[in-house]
Design a protein around this motif. Structure first.
Motif, short mmCIF file in Angstrom:
data_model
loop_
_atom_site.label_atom_id
_atom_site.label_comp_id
_atom_site.label_asym_id
_atom_site.label_seq_id
_atom_site.Cartn_x
_atom_site.Cartn_y
_atom_site.Cartn_z
N LYS A 136 -3.97 -56.50 -28.14
CA LYS A 136 -3.97 -54.48 -27.87
C LYS A 136 -2.94 -54.47 -29.13
O LYS A 136 -3.49 -53.25 -30.28
CB LYS A 136 -4.29 -54.50 -26.95
CG LYS A 136 -3.35 -53.11 -26.77
CD LYS A 136 -3.35 -52.56 -24.91
CE LYS A 136 -2.08 -52.84 -25.31
NZ LYS A 136 -1.49 -52.16 -23.97
N ARG A 137 -1.39 -55.05 -28.87
CA ARG A 137 -0.79 -54.18 -30.13
C ARG A 137 0.11 -55.95 -30.55
O ARG A 137 0.50 -56.62 -29.59
CB ARG A 137 0.10 -53.30 -29.33
CG ARG A 137 1.02 -53.00 -30.09
CD ARG A 137 1.96 -51.15 -29.42
NE ARG A 137 2.75 -50.52 -30.12
CZ ARG A 137 2.32 -50.21 -31.31
NH1 ARG A 137 0.94 -50.39 -31.69
NH2 ARG A 137 3.71 -48.88 -31.63
N VAL A 138 0.71 -55.58 -31.52
CA VAL A 138 1.15 -57.19 -32.17
C VAL A 138 2.25 -55.99 -32.37
O VAL A 138 2.44 -55.75 -33.53
CB VAL A 138 0.74 -57.76 -33.29
CG1 VAL A 138 1.57 -59.35 -33.92
CG2 VAL A 138 -0.67 -58.40 -32.59
N ILE A 139 3.76 -56.99 -32.83
CA ILE A 139 5.43 -55.88 -33.50
C ILE A 139 6.00 -57.37 -33.71
O ILE A 139 5.62 -58.36 -33.01
CB ILE A 139 5.75 -55.88 -31.76
CG1 ILE A 139 4.91 -54.54 -31.02
CG2 ILE A 139 7.27 -54.95 -32.93
CD1 ILE A 139 5.95 -53.57 -30.24
N GLY A 140 6.46 -57.18 -34.78
CA GLY A 140 6.67 -57.83 -35.99
C GLY A 140 8.34 -57.54 -35.99
O GLY A 140 8.58 -56.41 -36.52
N SER A 141 9.16 -58.55 -36.13
CA SER A 141 10.33 -58.18 -36.71
C SER A 141 10.97 -58.34 -38.48
O SER A 141 10.15 -59.49 -38.51
CB SER A 141 12.06 -58.82 -35.54
OG SER A 141 12.03 -60.66 -35.81
N ALA A 142 11.71 -58.57 -38.67
CA ALA A 142 12.03 -58.89 -40.07
C ALA A 142 13.13 -57.96 -40.60
O ALA A 142 13.73 -56.96 -39.90
CB ALA A 142 10.31 -58.34 -41.15
N GLY A 143 13.51 -58.16 -41.84
CA GLY A 143 14.84 -57.85 -42.41
C GLY A 143 15.08 -56.82 -43.52
O GLY A 143 16.36 -56.31 -43.78
N SER A 144 13.91 -56.38 -43.91
CA SER A 144 13.79 -55.69 -45.23
C SER A 144 12.62 -54.65 -44.93
O SER A 144 11.58 -54.88 -43.90
CB SER A 144 14.05 -56.24 -46.51
OG SER A 144 12.47 -56.49 -46.56
N GLN A 145 12.86 -53.22 -45.86
CA GLN A 145 11.96 -52.25 -45.24
C GLN A 145 10.26 -52.73 -46.03
O GLN A 145 8.66 -52.55 -45.81
CB GLN A 145 12.24 -51.43 -45.76
CG GLN A 145 10.92 -49.94 -45.64
CD GLN A 145 10.53 -49.34 -44.37
OE1 GLN A 145 11.52 -49.52 -43.66
NE2 GLN A 145 9.17 -49.44 -44.48
N LYS A 146 10.83 -53.60 -47.19
CA LYS A 146 9.50 -54.15 -48.17
C LYS A 146 8.85 -55.54 -47.27
O LYS A 146 7.95 -55.24 -47.26
CB LYS A 146 10.00 -55.20 -49.03
CG LYS A 146 9.53 -55.50 -50.00
CD LYS A 146 10.12 -55.95 -51.37
CE LYS A 146 8.58 -56.14 -52.32
NZ LYS A 146 9.09 -57.39 -53.57
N LYS A 147 9.70 -55.56 -46.80
CA LYS A 147 8.75 -56.80 -45.59
C LYS A 147 8.20 -56.08 -44.04
O LYS A 147 7.43 -56.16 -44.11
CB LYS A 147 10.24 -58.12 -44.94
CG LYS A 147 10.59 -58.72 -45.72
CD LYS A 147 11.39 -59.83 -45.09
CE LYS A 147 11.60 -61.07 -46.38
NZ LYS A 147 12.39 -62.26 -46.17
N ILE A 148 8.38 -54.94 -43.62
CA ILE A 148 7.80 -54.26 -42.63
C ILE A 148 6.72 -53.63 -43.57
O ILE A 148 6.06 -53.95 -42.63
CB ILE A 148 8.80 -52.88 -42.08
CG1 ILE A 148 10.27 -53.50 -41.30
CG2 ILE A 148 7.99 -52.51 -41.47
CD1 ILE A 148 11.01 -52.98 -41.41
#
Length: 340
Positions: free
Chosen positions: A176-188
């Motif tokens: 239903k919902r997939v959330i990710g973490s990353a280290g920069s706004q570009k990656k987000i």
């Protein structure tokens, strides 16, 4: 014997010294070697693309405890690569066949035809599509975490080679919902706008647990972890009842944060919420590889999936730096070095 032009010499990368802290270019030795003619039953392969992955740093450690062969000082590094047969002394492979091999830290490889896998030209748009960490991501999401329709899934290190696939696989399975973490706004932006994640956050800004509770107020049902450290600790706090954790890696500990490899476990929270925590290592069995390839091919053709990758140009000499930059978080998705 069928053949095309084969150079007298070509380059390969050897391990110059074991890694004691973090990998540096001093740990690599780029050398020129003779390219021999194939013997009976052998072929010569010119590699076009080499895949570099974070685990290669661990393979360079003398005391590494891994379910795969580690690198030896003075010997050529191994890694998956794709290329074409340029000379054949075997009925099993013909000149021009696209193949995949495991001895990819070299421009030309000579060996038994059985040591290479002939690629199906109709399965993927390009041979490079074979160079993913898909079996790991697929096994972790499908077999270990058992993602199902309606799940809320959190993927740490989501812009990396494994995470960028794991999140998309979860969506294809009906999460239903997939959330990710990353280290920069570009990656987000990349995760949300190009890979189809529902949300993403910068783990460097604010507390991870606060971000998770904001983006998943009802808790996370599945955690696919390639980072460890604070993100693992936060996932326990943000877990829903009966959450399933698939632990794939501990990247925070691999890149210099010694505490990141040893996150604390809130045992009482894990007990009360009955969290299932399953670490796993992928041995790339034929069944795992087949399952990934068939689904990846189908999802690509249906327009449900993006091949997340970065191509580093400049030939084999750029491979060591490509690995360093991957470990520093400078690349997106699966990292491929263009050798030709």
């Amino acid at each position: 014997m069928a053949t095309t032009a084969i150079p007298a010499k070509a380059r390969e990368v050897r391990l110059a010294s074991h890694v004691t802290d973090v990998v540096s270019e001093a740990n690599f030795d780029v050398v020129e070697v003779d390219v021999r003619q194939p013997g009976e039953g052998e072929v010569v392969v010119r590699y076009d693309y080499l895949q570099v992955t974070a685990v290669m740093q661990d393979l360079m450690r003398e005391d590494a405890d891994l379910p795969m062969p580690t690198y030896k000082v003075g010997e050529t590094l191994w890694g998956f690569a794709v290329g074409k047969v340029v000379a054949s002394n075997s009925p099993d492979l013909a000149v021009g066949d696209s193949v995949e091999g495991m001895n990819g830290w070299q421009e030309y490889a000579v060996g038994p035809a059985q040591s290479f896998w002939k690629l199906d030209p109709d399965l993927y748009p390009t041979p490079e599509h074979y160079l993913t960490q898909g079996p790991t991501a697929y096994h972790g999401i499908v077999d270990i975490a058992q993602v199902r329709e309606g799940d809320t899934v959190f993927v740490s290190g989501a812009a990396g080679g494994v995470g960028s696939l794991a999140g998309q696989i979860a969506k294809c399975l009906g999460a239903k919902r997939v959330i990710g973490s990353a280290g920069s706004q570009k990656k987000i932006d990349y995760l949300v706008n190009e890979l189809g994640f529902d949300a993403a956050f910068n783990y460097k800004k604010g507390k991870v647990v606060d971000n998770l509770r904001k983006l998943a107020p009802d808790g996370i049902d599945v955690f696919f972890d390639v980072v460890g450290g604070e993100q693992f600790e936060a996932a326990v706090q943000a877990a829903a009842q009966d959450a399933r954790f698939a632990l794939c890696g501990a990247l925070s500990g691999q890149v210099g944060d010694s505490e990141g490899a040893f996150p604390r476990l809130d045992i009482m929270t894990a007990i009360v919420r009955q969290i299932q925590i399953r670490p796993f290592a992928t041995y790339h069995t034929p069944e795992q590889i087949w399952a990934w390839q068939q689904n990846f091919s189908t999802w690509l053709k249906e327009g449900k999936f993006v091949f997340p990758h970065t191509i580093v140009d400049g030939g084999l000499k750029k491979a060591p730096k490509a690995l360093l930059d991957l470990l520093r978080g400078k690349h997106f998705g699966n990292v491929l070095v263009k050798l030709t």
